[in-house]
Motif scaffolding. Structure first.
Motif, PDB file in Angstrom:
ATOM      1  N   ALA A 215       0.550  -1.970  -1.615  1.00  0.00           N
ATOM      2  CA  ALA A 215       1.569  -0.993  -1.198  1.00  0.00           C
ATOM      3  C   ALA A 215       2.175  -1.382   0.138  1.00  0.00           C
ATOM      4  O   ALA A 215       3.395  -1.241   0.358  1.00  0.00           O
ATOM      5  N   MET A 216       1.355  -1.866   1.065  1.00  0.00           N
ATOM      6  CA  MET A 216       1.858  -2.322   2.360  1.00  0.00           C
ATOM      7  C   MET A 216       2.836  -3.473   2.184  1.00  0.00           C
ATOM      8  O   MET A 216       3.928  -3.488   2.774  1.00  0.00           O
ATOM      9  N   ALA A 217       2.456  -4.475   1.365  1.00  0.00           N
ATOM     10  CA  ALA A 217       3.310  -5.641   1.153  1.00  0.00           C
ATOM     11  C   ALA A 217       4.635  -5.236   0.506  1.00  0.00           C
ATOM     12  O   ALA A 217       5.689  -5.810   0.821  1.00  0.00           O
ATOM     13  N   THR A 218       4.588  -4.246  -0.361  1.00  0.00           N
ATOM     14  CA  THR A 218       5.814  -3.746  -1.008  1.00  0.00           C
ATOM     15  C   THR A 218       6.695  -3.032   0.007  1.00  0.00           C
ATOM     16  O   THR A 218       7.918  -3.239   0.052  1.00  0.00           O
ATOM     17  N   ALA A 219       6.077  -2.192   0.839  1.00  0.00           N
ATOM     18  CA  ALA A 219       6.839  -1.431   1.840  1.00  0.00           C
ATOM     19  C   ALA A 219       7.479  -2.345   2.864  1.00  0.00           C
ATOM     20  O   ALA A 219       8.609  -2.085   3.317  1.00  0.00           O
TER      21      ALA A 219
END
Length: 368
Positions: A215-219
């Motif tokens: 989720a962090m990498a996507t954000a």
């Protein structure tokens, strides 16, 4: 597939007939998977006496895996990127002179490039496997530190240069490479969750944390104003060096190649990918010299804050789990599981920003 490969080779040869780049021979080069790459001997030398060049031809698929489709815009981005990067001076850290290959010619209709050929060259991965396995002498360490430092200084110089107002054309160009950015994120992060079924004993209990990391990498990619120019595929296979002893008294040219993954992205990932691939040399092949190159590389890149370096380590861990654990021909399935475990430990400790976990660790120099 073999017939198609020969067909493309003949088409490239025919395309260049009657031009100054007409070839007398074409020899396939190993190392790349996405494109068709050849060492070409020219019928007539170019000005300056150049009689050998690299031909790089792209199709709308991965050359070694035709079912994996790719967008052709990557070839145009690499071509225009190399032209812009020709304004970025080589970074000289004696004896090394690190830069990008000269682009001689590009046919936008066929996606065929003619690039500089570095004679007697090999990539850093192949060089390390050929020269650093087994016991290494005391004289090897300063050479490896120096090599790593030169690569770190080049990468920091490239990152800084691309941030300058006069060079924003590079940012605008690489921002178009959204397809390759999506592929990079899918391979390095989305695939983490796919590895749960491959390594359940190692990863399953950490599923929640892995989901948070994905989720962090996507954000991160959701706010382009916070993204920066990166090479996008900065690893040992894309660093060309002469296949000769490192203790040279003469200038040693190094070329950073394969710019079709260049994008605006997360800068720490350029460092993380290089460090992960170097560390694999130690983990799989017990090449201690790789750790010295890492130490020099981090030193050469220079001072950054701890958050940046923890993000580097997150990428190291993700890379080992998603890519390093399944590298063909490197080891047994048990070896791959050990790599995944090493990657997991780095990933989780970096996510928690647990600096203490890296004291005495192979990657202790990443945090200074």
């Amino acid at each position: 597939m073999e017939n198609k490969t020969e067909e493309i080779k003949n088409a490239v040869r025919k395309e260049l007939e009657g031009t100054e780049y007409e070839v007398s021979s074409l020899t396939p080069l190993s190392g790349g998977t996405a494109n068709f790459i050849y060492l070409a001997r020219l019928r007539k030398p170019l000005s300056g006496g150049v009689n050998q060049v690299v031909l790089k031809h792209g199709e709308a698929y991965v050359a070694l895996h035709p079912d994996f489709k790719l967008e052709m815009v990557r070839c145009n981005i690499e071509e225009e990127g190399l032209r812009l990067l020709s304004q970025f001076p080589a970074v000289i850290s004696p004896p090394y002179e690190v830069g990008t290959p000269k682009l001689y010619h590009f046919n936008s209709q066929t996606s065929t490039q003619v690039q500089e050929y570095l004679p007697n060259a090999t990539n850093l991965k192949a060089y390390a496997l050929a020269n650093f396995q087994g016991p290494t002498t005391a004289s090897t360490k300063p050479q490896c530190l120096q090599l790593g430092q030169s690569l770190g200084r080049w990468l920091r110089g490239f990152h800084n240069w691309s941030d300058q107002p006069d060079n924003q054309g590079l940012h605008k160009l690489f921002a178009k490479n959204t397809a390759m950015r999506s592929i990079k994120k899918a391979i390095n992060y989305d695939q983490l969750l796919g590895r749960l079924s491959m390594f359940p004993a190692i990863l399953q209990e950490h599923k929640g944390t892995l989901e948070q990391i994905v989720a962090m990498a996507t954000a991160e990619l959701g706010d382009e104003s916070k993204l920066s120019v990166i090479h996008g595929d900065f690893w040992t296979g894309n660093i060309l060096i002469p296949n000769a002893p490192l203790d040279s008294d003469e200038a040693v040219p190094i070329r950073i190649i394969d710019w079709e993954m260049a994008q605006v992205g997360v800068r720490a990932e350029d460092l993380g990918q290089a460090i992960a691939e170097l560390w694999q040399l130690k983990l799989y092949k017990q090449i201690n010299a790789a750790l010295w190159i890492i130490e020099g590389f981090v030193s050469g890149y220079g001072k950054v804050d701890s958050d940046f370096m923890f993000r580097v380590l997150i990428h190291v861990g993700a890379h080992l789990i998603c890519i390093g654990s399944t590298t063909p021909g490197w080891g047994t399935p048990e070896d791959g599981q050990d790599i995944a475990k090493a990657g997991r430990d780095v990933l989780l400790n970096a996510w928690k920003k647990n600096a203490e976990a890296f004291r005495g660790h192979d990657l202790q120099h990443v945090l200074g």
